[in-house]
Design an enzyme around this catalytic site. Structure first.
Site, PDB file in Angstrom:
ATOM      1  N   TYR A 285       0.759  -1.125  -0.049  1.00  0.00           N
ATOM      2  CA  TYR A 285       0.043   0.027  -0.041  1.00  0.00           C
ATOM      3  C   TYR A 285       0.921   1.243  -0.202  1.00  0.00           C
ATOM      4  O   TYR A 285       1.687   1.253   0.974  1.00  0.00           O
ATOM      5  CB  TYR A 285      -0.781   0.080   1.257  1.00  0.00           C
ATOM      6  CG  TYR A 285      -1.946   0.841   1.437  1.00  0.00           C
ATOM      7  CD1 TYR A 285      -2.367   2.000   0.116  1.00  0.00           C
ATOM      8  CD2 TYR A 285      -2.913   1.114   2.447  1.00  0.00           C
ATOM      9  CE1 TYR A 285      -3.366   2.561   0.419  1.00  0.00           C
ATOM     10  CE2 TYR A 285      -3.978   1.647   2.598  1.00  0.00           C
ATOM     11  CZ  TYR A 285      -4.281   2.543   1.475  1.00  0.00           C
ATOM     12  OH  TYR A 285      -5.226   3.653   1.487  1.00  0.00           O
TER      13      TYR A 285
ATOM     14  N   LYS B 162      -1.371  -1.224  -4.203  1.00  0.00           N
ATOM     15  CA  LYS B 162      -2.473  -0.487  -3.989  1.00  0.00           C
ATOM     16  C   LYS B 162      -1.909   0.797  -3.804  1.00  0.00           C
ATOM     17  O   LYS B 162      -1.069   1.437  -2.989  1.00  0.00           O
ATOM     18  CB  LYS B 162      -3.202  -0.754  -2.678  1.00  0.00           C
ATOM     19  CG  LYS B 162      -4.565   0.099  -2.118  1.00  0.00           C
ATOM     20  CD  LYS B 162      -4.972  -0.133  -1.156  1.00  0.00           C
ATOM     21  CE  LYS B 162      -6.602   0.793  -0.831  1.00  0.00           C
ATOM     22  NZ  LYS B 162      -7.167   0.397   0.472  1.00  0.00           N
TER      23      LYS B 162
END
Length: 308
Positions: free
Chosen positions: A139, A164
């Site tokens: 992320y 992400k």
């Protein structure tokens, strides 16, 4: 589901909240209802104990509670990912706990506070990824911003399957996707991801985290169908009548990325309550009423679209 690179991240990702009672204890029944609602709404995966779930305020017992419920309620219908990050030793402890419970994968959040050098960032994520056999999504946001070289090194780890993005640097994203291609699966993690998804979709991002799916999943589904199907007219109507108005409310106060979700869920009758843990604040009455009006309009809009 194992650590295979082919575990699919395509579609709409559901991020349940963590409901608290007035004593700030986890409300298990309300959390079950949240996950069931996401599954009924046709979400493609469930991510527990992440940003929307107030990961930063959960102790290890609460984390275990929530991951256990998420896995049990999902019952193999869709993959269940658990969030982990912050303190390195705690992150390793939690990912190993999530693996023992039966989670299908992990979303690795940024380290606590420090703005690291790239080597430090690599070692942080590598250490967590190597502590588990579960598939891992990296992320990017806040203090975890990668260079291409660092992300390439992480992508070579056998269980790192996805990336992400919550940063929104499109030049960087273009470089990542063009250089790494299908070595990773690409996920839009921007706040209110529907707002930016057309741009991300054009880059090769095939999934996104949908906050509004917690209360109006039919809107997120119709938005996604319109985007994939090229139905620009309906897409623009959803933007104008739903997405942009919600986005404008979210901008009114810091922390509304979480508390506004709970307000929306309260409006549609889900039993999660409005309680958030500090330092987050609850939605103000004025903004609650505005969101209520948008939700009502969205229900009518999608009903009309389905009747065409």
């Amino acid at each position: 589901m194992g650590s295979e690179k082919h575990l699919s991240l395509a579609g709409i990702m559901g991020f349940p909240v963590t409901p608290f009672d007035h004593n700030e204890n986890v409300n298990e029944k309300a959390f079950e209802a949240n996950v069931q609602f996401l599954l009924a709404g046709g979400l493609d995966s469930v991510f527990v104990c992440a940003g929307s779930g107030e990961f930063q305020s959960l102790d290890i017992k609460e984390y275990e509670q929530l991951v256990t419920i998420g896995v049990a309620v999902s019952a193999g219908k869709v993959p269940v990912f658990a969030g982990a990050g912050g303190n390195l030793k705690e992150a390793v402890e939690r990912v190993q706990l999530a693996e023992r419970i039966g989670a299908d994968g992990l979303l690795l959040l940024p380290p606590y506070l420090i703005i690291p050098e790239q080597e430090g960032l690599y070692n942080y994520y590598r250490t967590i990824a190597e502590s588990t056999a579960l598939p891992v999504i990296i992320y990017q946001r806040d203090n975890a911003v990668f260079t291409l070289k660092t992300l390439e090194r992480l992508a070579n780890l056998p269980n790192v399957i996805g990336f992400k993005d919550g940063l929104g640097n499109f030049e960087l994203n273009i470089e990542f996707v063009q250089s790494l291609g299908n070595k990773l699966q690409w996920m839009n993690g921007m706040p209110l991801a529907e707002l930016t998804m057309p741009a991300y979709h054009a880059l090769g991002f095939h999934s996104y985290s949908s906050a509004i799916s917690n209360y109006i999943p039919q809107v997120s589904r119709k938005f996604h169908e319109s985007l994939i199907g090229g139905h620009q007219e309906l897409l623009q109507v959803i933007y104008r009548e739903v997405i942009l108005p919600i986005h404008r409310i979210r901008q009114q106060r810091k922390g509304y990325a979480v508390s506004l979700i709970k307000a929306g869920m309260d409006i549609v009758g889900l039993p999660v309550g409005l309680q958030v843990r500090s330092p987050l604040v609850q939605v103000e009455r004025e903004h609650y009423v505005q969101l209520e009006s948008i939700i009502k309009k969205s229900v009518d809009l999608i009903a009309a679209a389905n009747n065409l």
